[in-house]
Design a protein around this motif. Structure first.
Motif, PDB file in Angstrom:
ATOM      1  N   VAL A 196       0.841  -1.186   0.000  1.00 17.33           N
ATOM      2  CA  VAL A 196       0.000   0.000   0.000  1.00 17.33           C
ATOM      3  C   VAL A 196       0.880   1.242   0.000  1.00 17.33           C
ATOM      4  O   VAL A 196       2.037   1.218   0.405  1.00 17.33           O
ATOM      5  CB  VAL A 196      -0.951   0.026   1.220  1.00 17.33           C
ATOM      6  N   SER A 197       0.313   2.339  -0.486  1.00 17.18           N
ATOM      7  CA  SER A 197       1.044   3.606  -0.458  1.00 17.18           C
ATOM      8  C   SER A 197       1.113   4.126   0.971  1.00 17.18           C
ATOM      9  O   SER A 197       0.310   3.753   1.833  1.00 17.18           O
ATOM     10  CB  SER A 197       0.359   4.630  -1.359  1.00 17.18           C
ATOM     11  N   LYS A 198       2.073   4.977   1.215  1.00 16.35           N
ATOM     12  CA  LYS A 198       2.254   5.540   2.552  1.00 16.35           C
ATOM     13  C   LYS A 198       1.002   6.282   3.006  1.00 16.35           C
ATOM     14  O   LYS A 198       0.598   6.181   4.174  1.00 16.35           O
ATOM     15  CB  LYS A 198       3.456   6.486   2.536  1.00 16.35           C
ATOM     16  N   SER A 199       0.363   7.008   2.077  1.00 20.90           N
ATOM     17  CA  SER A 199      -0.835   7.767   2.442  1.00 20.90           C
ATOM     18  C   SER A 199      -1.973   6.844   2.854  1.00 20.90           C
ATOM     19  O   SER A 199      -2.719   7.140   3.796  1.00 20.90           O
ATOM     20  CB  SER A 199      -1.273   8.650   1.273  1.00 20.90           C
ATOM     21  N   GLY A 227       6.461   4.444  -1.160  1.00 24.95           N
ATOM     22  CA  GLY A 227       6.400   5.899  -1.115  1.00 24.95           C
ATOM     23  C   GLY A 227       5.274   6.416  -1.986  1.00 24.95           C
ATOM     24  O   GLY A 227       4.872   5.790  -2.965  1.00 24.95           O
ATOM     25  N   ASN A 228       4.727   7.572  -1.622  1.00 28.79           N
ATOM     26  CA  ASN A 228       3.654   8.171  -2.411  1.00 28.79           C
ATOM     27  C   ASN A 228       4.174   8.563  -3.789  1.00 28.79           C
ATOM     28  O   ASN A 228       5.279   9.090  -3.916  1.00 28.79           O
ATOM     29  CB  ASN A 228       3.099   9.404  -1.704  1.00 28.79           C
ATOM     30  N   THR A 233      -2.320  10.392  -3.317  1.00 26.46           N
ATOM     31  CA  THR A 233      -3.490   9.577  -3.652  1.00 26.46           C
ATOM     32  C   THR A 233      -3.363   8.194  -3.026  1.00 26.46           C
ATOM     33  O   THR A 233      -2.366   7.495  -3.254  1.00 26.46           O
ATOM     34  CB  THR A 233      -3.616   9.419  -5.178  1.00 26.46           C
ATOM     35  N   PRO A 234      -4.326   7.761  -2.216  1.00 21.98           N
ATOM     36  CA  PRO A 234      -4.237   6.412  -1.633  1.00 21.98           C
ATOM     37  C   PRO A 234      -4.197   5.352  -2.733  1.00 21.98           C
ATOM     38  O   PRO A 234      -4.965   5.414  -3.698  1.00 21.98           O
ATOM     39  CB  PRO A 234      -5.516   6.303  -0.802  1.00 21.98           C
ATOM     40  N   ALA A 235      -3.296   4.407  -2.595  1.00 20.06           N
ATOM     41  CA  ALA A 235      -3.126   3.383  -3.635  1.00 20.06           C
ATOM     42  C   ALA A 235      -2.822   2.037  -3.001  1.00 20.06           C
ATOM     43  O   ALA A 235      -2.141   1.960  -1.961  1.00 20.06           O
ATOM     44  CB  ALA A 235      -2.002   3.775  -4.589  1.00 20.06           C
ATOM     45  N   ILE A 236      -3.334   0.988  -3.631  1.00 23.64           N
ATOM     46  CA  ILE A 236      -3.054  -0.371  -3.202  1.00 23.64           C
ATOM     47  C   ILE A 236      -2.563  -1.156  -4.402  1.00 23.64           C
ATOM     48  O   ILE A 236      -3.124  -1.067  -5.498  1.00 23.64           O
ATOM     49  CB  ILE A 236      -4.296  -1.032  -2.562  1.00 23.64           C
ATOM     50  N   PHE A 237      -1.484  -1.905  -4.209  1.00 27.41           N
ATOM     51  CA  PHE A 237      -0.856  -2.696  -5.269  1.00 27.41           C
ATOM     52  C   PHE A 237      -0.983  -4.172  -4.912  1.00 27.41           C
ATOM     53  O   PHE A 237      -0.565  -4.593  -3.827  1.00 27.41           O
ATOM     54  CB  PHE A 237       0.620  -2.322  -5.423  1.00 27.41           C
TER      55      PHE A 237
END
Length: 828
Positions: free
Chosen positions: A592-595, A626-627, A638-642
């Motif tokens: 997941v992104s830091k945010s 990192g964002n 922007t919230p992101a999930i990988f």
């Protein structure tokens, strides 16, 4: 009529004697009116002009009204509506790309050459209900389709543009074959030029019958599946039937349609399904909602800028006309003395104004013809699909131009005309031009200060948009964009059948990584910086706790391969990267992104915590990245999930490659390597810099055109100041001569004129700054990294205006400082 003709002859004679004034006036108006006409031409073509079909005003859209959105129907719903309706000559079903795996773009092979093209799936009464005639061959007819016994036409209708581009405009094209996803279709006909179907601006290159879908889907068609909403419905009203009557008739049996298509739904799902509502609305202008939403904001901003520029031009011309009225005051007085009425003087001035504005409009139409096409090209740069709008001027555009010209002529002519109506012939003949000149000079100063104020509004808007664009272009992306290539991949026909996607993707990455000069390669099912595919969005929440009360964060998601973060240079703040063992046989994991980590777990470490994404539960967080501005250029947080693509293999996606040398040199080599595996081909290839340039096309065009309008307004303000100060120097020649005769130095005379110029400019700036602060609120949402009240931009725009004012006033001031007092006094 005789009087009007005499006034026109006199107008042309007077304007012909002042070629400098006439040229400046017509060119200023041509640019102002032409810019407004060009923008209105685009608005007309996109939003106002009816579809080029028979009686477009009789077309209506039938839509589902769900959650405040107008949605399409399922195919079973369409059939039930078709059976029960009594108000339409026929119902048309159109798939705009919501159903098929390739969206609107599919593989089309012509003469052995494979490419992606825009396809439209329609019921076979599509052309007959629209009343469209072919350019060549014939179009679909209801007799070509018989869903009851499963027969369907394997014919295709191609667009005029596709015929010209892919088939060279061959006259014998009817009867030839093309292949769509490997399946042969025979060309039945060619549509006429500018026919765009029901989607304004997005012409379907190939039209196929809806019931031919099983050929493309290899027998797995979902036509009869009630849970798929993808079919847009258009109806043609019968004569004498209104939209309200059609809505009432359809709603009368709509509950029965829902009951008949409910399938196996039960309980709450059934009640939700049965609560759906139906609506009917006009479809005369088509269904291009995406294109309209894409263009509406830039066009509204440009319309405001062009209108303000035209207002500056009107103020400039009103000022020049006032000066001419002062010079002609003796002539006007003589005409009144010998019998002319005051109304005839007003009429003469207004006719001169209208002659100038109509001449400017005529030249502006020629300018608009090219400008609207250039504007469309610039705004749509980077679009994956062709945007074709009929920009030929119609009656609405011509009427707009004429009305704008008349309004403009009256606007800048009414003040001089009113001033002429106040003439007192005896006083004018006795005093000369000085009395009127004094009054004209005061009014002229007000007009020039207003010009400066409106010019500042345009300058500040242009400065903010340009500064915003530059900051957006140079923003820290959160990853290293140098020497990175992106390849958007698409499967060849049948290439994914019986294919182990994980094995294929691993093979692809190994082949690409082995190319000399390639440092790293990764895979993702979305484009970088929100390009061709911006990724999916979903609610992410912690696994622990009550789902109804748990924190939910809306996040972008994508599936990536091991090495994706290393290829882009996105740092891992904590945890680990994906590896080859993270497949479907192991626990589902995510990075997941830091945010997103901070919002989901603000009081603890997210590593090892479990999250859910709608139906997917028990996903373990193994890393925090990192964002980065992968999904939204404007928001680094922007919230992101990988997710690991090895656990949920995507059907298609993109390849990112980092190279040691300039990326462009290896583009063809990597492309050949991809194609050598025989499964996919790159339908778009470019560097991250090129992709960013495409994404910022609208911001670039808006900043560029706002700069053009600001420069034009600045030039007009300069002309206005120069004209007023030149007129002032001429009017005050006797005073200046006396001052020089009494010992005034050249510098003193120079400062007198420059001081008056600066006072006018400062008054305009003082009025313009609060006006600009109010006006720039309209573009506040378009700005990035600065506010609408950015002090450096306001200061810079004000200083630029002062410099232009000094330049405009310097030339008359220098002429005034060189006055010979003996010559001036002798003349007086």
């Amino acid at each position: 009529m005789q009087t009007l003709w005499q006034n026109l002859r006199y107008t042309f004679r007077v304007l012909g004697k002042n070629p400098g004034f006439t040229t400046v006036a017509i060119l200023s108006l041509a640019l102002g009116i032409g810019a407004n006409t060009a923008i209105f031409t685009l608005i007309n073509a996109l939003l106002l002009r009816n579809l080029p079909v028979r009686q477009p005003e009789r077309l209506v859209e039938v839509s589902l009204d769900r959650l405040w959105h107008r949605d399409p129907f399922s195919y079973p719903m369409f059939r039930e509506l078709e059976r029960g309706q009594r108000v339409f000559t026929g119902l048309i079903g159109v798939d705009l790309g919501y159903q098929w795996h390739g969206g609107k773009m599919l593989n089309v092979e012509v003469n052995g050459v494979l490419s992606q093209n825009h396809l439209l799936w329609v019921t076979e009464n599509f052309y007959s209900e629209l009343g469209v005639a072919p350019h060549l061959g014939r179009l679909f007819t209801p007799g070509d389709e018989n869903p009851g016994n499963g027969t369907t036409s394997e014919g295709a209708v191609i667009s005029y543009e596709f015929w010209q581009r892919r088939l060279g405009g061959a006259p014998d094209v009817v009867g030839k074959q093309i292949r769509v996803e490997g399946h042969p279709f025979t060309i039945m006909g060619v549509t006429r030029k500018w026919f765009t179907g029901l989607t304004r601006g997005e012409p379907p290159e190939i039209t196929l019958p809806l019931t031919a879908a099983p050929l493309i889907e290899d027998g797995t068609s979902s036509l009869d599946r009630g849970g798929a909403y993808w079919l847009f419905i258009i109806g043609r009203l019968k004569d004498g039937v209104s939209t309200e009557q059609a809505r009432a008739q359809l709603q009368s049996f709509w509950p029965g349609v829902l009951q008949a298509t409910a399938d196996t739904r039960q309980g709450a799902r059934l009640q939700t399904y049965l609560s759906q509502r139906l609506d009917v609305s006009s479809a005369a202008v088509g269904l291009a909602e995406d294109l309209r939403s894409q263009f509406t904001r830039p066009l509204s901003v440009l319309t405001s800028l062009a209108g303000l520029t035209l207002l500056v031009a009107c103020l400039n011309l009103a000022n020049l006309m006032l000066a001419r009225a002062a010079v002609r005051s003796h002539e006007m007085s003589v005409r009144v003395v010998i019998g002319a009425s005051r109304w005839s003087l007003v009429r003469q001035v207004l006719i001169e104004s209208l002659a100038l504005s109509l001449s400017g409009a005529l030249l502006g139409m020629a300018f608009a013809y090219w400008a609207c096409r250039l504007l469309l090209l610039l705004i749509t740069r980077g679009n994956s699909m062709l945007v074709a709008l009929d920009l030929s001027p119609d009656l609405r555009v011509l009427s707009f131009t004429v009305l704008l010209a008349v309004f403009t002529g009256i606007l800048f002519g009414v003040v001089p005309a009113w001033r002429c109506s106040l003439l007192h012939p005896a006083a004018m003949l006795h005093q000369g031009t000085h009395s009127l000149a004094g009054r004209t000079g005061k009014l002229g100063k007000v007009l020039v200060s207003s010009q400066v104020a409106f010019s500042l509004v345009l300058l500040l808007g242009a400065g903010l948009l340009a500064k915003s664009f530059e900051r957006l272009r140079s923003a820290d992306l959160g990853f290293q964009m140098d020497n990175v290539l992106e390849f958007s991949l698409y499967p060849r026909p049948g290439a994914y059948q019986d294919l182990d996607m994980n094995s294929y993707h691993n093979q692809l990455l190994e082949h690409v990584a082995s190319i000399p000069g390639v440092l790293a390669a990764g895979y993702s099912n979305n484009s970088i910086v929100g390009g061709h595919e911006a990724g999916w969005q979903d609610d992410v929440s912690p696994e622990s706790g009550d789902p109804a009360t748990a924190v939910k964060v809306r996040a972008y998601g994508t599936m990536v391969s091991p090495g994706f973060f290393r290829t882009l240079g996105i740092p891992l703040v904590r945890g680990r990267d994906f590896n080859a063992t993270d497949d479907q046989h192991h626990t589902h994991i995510a990075i997941v992104s830091k945010s997103l980590a901070e919002r989901l777990f603000p009081n603890g470490d997210a590593i090892g915590k479990r999250i859910r994404i709608v139906a997917n539960r028990n996903i373990e967080i193994v890393g925090i990245a990192g964002n980065a501005r992968i999904f939204d250029l404007r928001d680094v947080a922007t919230p992101a999930i990988f997710l690991s693509y090895l656990q949920t293999p995507p059907a298609w996606g993109g390849l990112v490659v980092r190279t040691e040398e300039p990326a462009e040199r290896l583009a063809k080599t990597v492309g050949h390597e991809i194609e050598s595996l025989g499964r996919e081909y790159p339908f778009w290839t470019g560097t991250i810099a090129e992709l960013m340039s495409q994404q910022l096309a609208k911001e670039r065009v808006t900043a560029m055109l706002s700069g053009f309008f600001a420069v034009l307004a600045l030039l007009l303000a300069c002309i206005g100041l120069y004209g007023l100060m030149s007129y002032t120097v001429t009017r005050r020649a006797r005073e200046i001569g006396i001052r020089v005769a009494l010992g005034a130095q050249r510098e003193n005379v120079l400062w007198i004129v420059l001081r008056e110029t600066l006072v006018l400019a400062l008054f305009g700036i003082a009025f313009g700054i609060p006006s600009a602060l109010v006006a720039t609120r309209l573009i506040a949402s378009m700005l990035f990294g600065l506010s609408a009240s950015d002090l450096p931009t306001i200061t810079g725009a004000s200083l630029l205006l002062l410099l232009v004012a000094l330049f405009a006033g310097f030339l008359p001031a220098r002429r005034a400082s060189g006055v010979d007092p003996m010559v001036t006094l002798r003349t007086e």
